[in-house]
Structure formats: structure tokens, C-alpha cells
Design a protein around this motif. Structure first.
Motif: not given
Length: 121
Positions: A28-30, A85-87, A92-93, A97-99
């Protein structure tokens, strides 16, 4: 809200470090999103009762005297994620997968042992 002195802060940061390690172990990415959002972005997402729990930030500058708000402190991490996500969706991959970890604020009358500012992951 509350203050954390050295001992409690060290424990808290240790716990958050372990949580971060687990997220990153699973790739997961920060993500660190802004602490505030446009008021119009937040209102209506939590229902009428939820809207009452939003800390509003009054306008400043030339609109200061109106007593109107145009910004608010984040209530949770869902709306900021949606905005990110909209901007930035094309950057983004997939899958994304983010945290995220950080404080959120709720303008309610918390019961014993609860606070208006607290951390969420």
C-alpha cells in the motif's frame, strides 16, 4: 482534543509505525490529504445529522464579516480520498492501494473517553 506528552506520544508513534509497516508490507502507498476541504464537498455526504458534526472554517479576508464558512475540517478520510482520485487519477497506479493516517474532527459533544479530534487509519 488532547495533548500527548513524551511517553504517550512515543507509544502512539510506535503503534502508528507498526501499522505503517503492515500497510507497506502489502504494497500500500502512503497518502497524506489536506486536513480541510471545501465545505460544499463535505456537506450532504453524511446526511443531515452528519452535516451538524462538521467543523466549519469561517471565511477570512473581504468576506470575514459575513460569518459564512467555505471550508471545513475533514470528518473522515473518505471524502479526501475521493477528491484526490478525482484530481490526480491519471497519476495513480491501478489498482490504487493506499493508506492514510491522520487526525479528523467531529463537532459533537463527545461522551466520556471520546474526543472531538482523533486519529484514523
Amino acid at each position: 482534543t488532547r495533548d500527548f506528552l513524551a511517553g504517550a506520544l512515543r507509544t502512539r508513534e510506535h503503534v502508528f509505525a507498526r501499522i505503517r509497516e503492515v500497510f507497506e508490507r502489502y504494497r500500500f502507498e502512503p497518502l497524506q490529504a489536506s486536513a480541510f476541504e471545501r465545505l460544499e464537498t463535505l456537506t450532504g455526504k453524511y446526511g443531515d445529522e452528519g452535516d451538524k458534526l462538521i467543523f466549519k472554517i469561517l471565511r477570512c479576508g473581504e468576506h470575514e464579516a459575513t460569518g459564512e464558512a467555505d471550508l471545513a475540517l475533514r470528518y473522515d478520510m473518505t471524502v479526501p480520498l475521493t477528491r484526490v482520485v478525482a484530481n490526480h487519477g491519471s497519476q495513480l497506479p491501478t489498482p490504487y492501494k493506499r493508506y492514510a493516517r491522520g487526525p479528523v474532527w467531529r463537532a459533537d459533544r463527545p461522551g466520556k473517553g471520546r474526543f472531538r479530534e482523533f486519529a484514523v487509519c
